[in-house]
Write a protein that holds these residues in place. Structure first.
Motif, PDB file in Angstrom:
ATOM      1  N   HIS A  24      24.214  65.325 142.642  1.00  0.00           N
ATOM      2  CA  HIS A  24      23.745  66.178 143.718  1.00  0.00           C
ATOM      3  C   HIS A  24      22.738  67.171 143.143  1.00  0.00           C
ATOM      4  O   HIS A  24      22.723  67.427 141.935  1.00  0.00           O
ATOM      5  CB  HIS A  24      24.915  66.914 144.375  1.00  0.00           C
ATOM      6  N   ALA A  25      21.904  67.731 144.004  1.00  0.00           N
ATOM      7  CA  ALA A  25      20.835  68.623 143.543  1.00  0.00           C
ATOM      8  C   ALA A  25      21.361  69.761 142.684  1.00  0.00           C
ATOM      9  O   ALA A  25      20.773  70.101 141.650  1.00  0.00           O
ATOM     10  CB  ALA A  25      20.072  69.172 144.749  1.00  0.00           C
ATOM     11  N   GLN A 116      11.240  62.797 146.727  1.00  0.00           N
ATOM     12  CA  GLN A 116      12.452  62.921 145.910  1.00  0.00           C
ATOM     13  C   GLN A 116      12.109  62.956 144.430  1.00  0.00           C
ATOM     14  O   GLN A 116      12.715  63.698 143.654  1.00  0.00           O
ATOM     15  CB  GLN A 116      13.402  61.765 146.223  1.00  0.00           C
ATOM     16  N   GLU A 119      10.688  66.370 143.592  1.00  0.00           N
ATOM     17  CA  GLU A 119      11.755  67.366 143.494  1.00  0.00           C
ATOM     18  C   GLU A 119      12.484  67.252 142.160  1.00  0.00           C
ATOM     19  O   GLU A 119      12.809  68.266 141.519  1.00  0.00           O
ATOM     20  CB  GLU A 119      12.737  67.183 144.655  1.00  0.00           C
ATOM     21  N   ALA A 120      12.735  66.024 141.710  1.00  0.00           N
ATOM     22  CA  ALA A 120      13.390  65.814 140.417  1.00  0.00           C
ATOM     23  C   ALA A 120      12.538  66.372 139.280  1.00  0.00           C
ATOM     24  O   ALA A 120      13.060  66.983 138.338  1.00  0.00           O
ATOM     25  CB  ALA A 120      13.656  64.328 140.197  1.00  0.00           C
ATOM     26  N   ILE A 123      12.653  70.277 139.257  1.00  0.00           N
ATOM     27  CA  ILE A 123      13.885  70.791 138.646  1.00  0.00           C
ATOM     28  C   ILE A 123      13.831  70.628 137.131  1.00  0.00           C
ATOM     29  O   ILE A 123      14.193  71.544 136.378  1.00  0.00           O
ATOM     30  CB  ILE A 123      15.116  70.058 139.228  1.00  0.00           C
TER      31      ILE A 123
END
Length: 415
Positions: A24-25, A116, A119-120, A123
């Motif tokens: 999960h994020a 997605q 976003e990865a 992070i």
């Protein structure tokens, strides 16, 4: 350190296995820190979606990263090993480019995976786990995805039931934002349709379901309202668009009910999509003049046409990917020469400084400047040529290779 991708996806593992290694994020930051903390990887990014969990790494070996994944998820290595794939350098680069472009997705060309992946990467960058190699890899991946989408038809056609429903509704109504939409049911298909229709900002969205609490939970996600399924009979005439998909074994929208609704609407058109199997809408409803009724088979035909069009674009997309892979690998391998180039330049600089100091001392004691410059040039030339000359003299079985290499390095010609 080697560049590779280690992962598991919808092609290699069932959902029951994929869910065991999903992140999960909120878990990604801790996982990245743990992965790099044990010196298992020098650089890393984790892409985790419902269809895949992939670790993009610059690390010593895939085995260490695979072991970390099993330990972090408290799994026996043998439980996930059969489902894992490892892509070494070239294949890792190609895989990243294909994933970003939607070429490796369950639905060919779908655009969500690019967001997605971004976003990865965001992070990973914030956690300090991206170095020069992975940062360059992902920036190239995003550029390839943009190139593929702008120059091919990979994402230009409808390839989902939900998107097809929106497209059909757009043929009936000039503006969907002026229509009222009713969803009957609260399952996965209705949720997907609601997502697509909500993006068009219709005037009103209502969810009707046997279980009001479940209907309300779905409605709240889209700023909609929920009603009981039995209330549909008295309110059907309010809606311009009706999407239904329930598990009922009998039709829930009969001919008489829809006829009364159309009469109350003064024959304004009603667009209906029946995605249920068995059907929720009686077949005869489709014969009414002011009703545009589509079934799951009707939408499937549109989806199939879209898939065929996308498949024809794959060849062009793969050509773009392959060309960009070669360019990235050229950059990557050039980086391997940087330490050697730096050492060569440092060695040459030390020679230059040593000979310059020697020449300055001769000038300081009054030697002829012309003679000093002549000596400086000769000494520098001898020092620069000492190593390659020695290599040629000491060459054994590979003398011809040495000669060819030095000829190429110094641009020598046989004449």
């Amino acid at each position: 350190m080697a560049l590779f991708t280690l992962g598991i996806n919808h092609r290699t593992a069932p959902l029951s296995v994929r869910e065991q290694v999903a992140f999960h994020a909120e878990e990604l930051r801790r996982a990245l820190g743990d992965l790099l903390g044990g010196a298992r990887a020098q650089e890393a990014a984790i892409l985790s979606t419902c269809n895949r969990t992939e670790l993009y790494c610059q690390a010593e070996s895939p085995e260490r990263v695979s072991q970390w994944l099993a330990e972090y998820r408290r799994l026996a290595p043998d439980d996930i090993a059969p489902y894992l794939y490892v892509h070494p350098e070239r294949e890792a680069v190609r895989h990243a480019f294909r994933v970003a472009s939607g070429l490796d997705s369950m639905v060919l060309g779908e655009p969500q995976i690019l967001g997605q992946m971004k976003e990865a990467v965001r992070i990973a960058r914030e956690e300090g786990s991206l170095g020069a190699t992975l940062n360059k890899l992902f920036q190239n991946s995003f550029a390839v995805a943009k190139d593929v989408r702008s120059t091919t038809a990979i994402g230009a056609n409808i390839v989902s039931m939900a998107a097809a429903a929106v497209r059909l509704a757009g043929r009936i109504f000039e503006r969907i934002d002026e229509q009222r939409v009713l969803f009957i049911g609260a399952g996965e298909m209705i949720e997907l349709c609601a997502t697509h229709f909500a993006a068009q900002k219709p005037k009103q969205i209502v969810v009707a379901n046997r279980t009001v609490d479940r209907g309300r939970a779905l409605a709240e996600r889209f700023g909609a309202t929920a009603i009981r399924l039995e209330d549909v009979a008295g309110r059907l005439q309010e809606f311009d668009i009706v999407i239904t998909c329930t598990a009922s074994q009998l039709p829930i929208l009969g001919l008489g009910l829809v006829e009364r609704a159309i009469k109350s609407r003064r024959h304004r058109p009603m667009f209906m999509v029946d995605l249920a199997v068995p059907r929720d809408v009686e077949v005869e409803v489709g014969e009414l003049d002011d009703v545009f009724l589509y079934t799951v088979d009707d939408l499937a035909q549109i989806v199939e046409e879209g898939m065929e069009a996308r498949q024809s674009a794959v060849v062009s997309a793969e050509t773009i990917v392959d060309a960009r892979v070669d360019a990235f690998l050229h950059w990557l391998h050039a980086r391997d020469s940087v330490p050697l180039i730096r050492a060569l330049r440092d060695s040459a600089e030390r020679m230059r400084r040593h000979e310059l100091d020697h020449a300055l001392k001769l000038l300081a004691r009054g030697d002829d400047p012309a003679a000093v410059l002549e000596q400086l040039s000769q000494r520098l030339t001898n020092k620069f040529l000492h190593a390659p000359t020695q290599a040629l003299h000491q060459a054994d079985g590979n003398r011809s290779e040495q000669q060819a290499l030095i000829s190429r390095l110094f641009h020598l010609h046989s004449d």
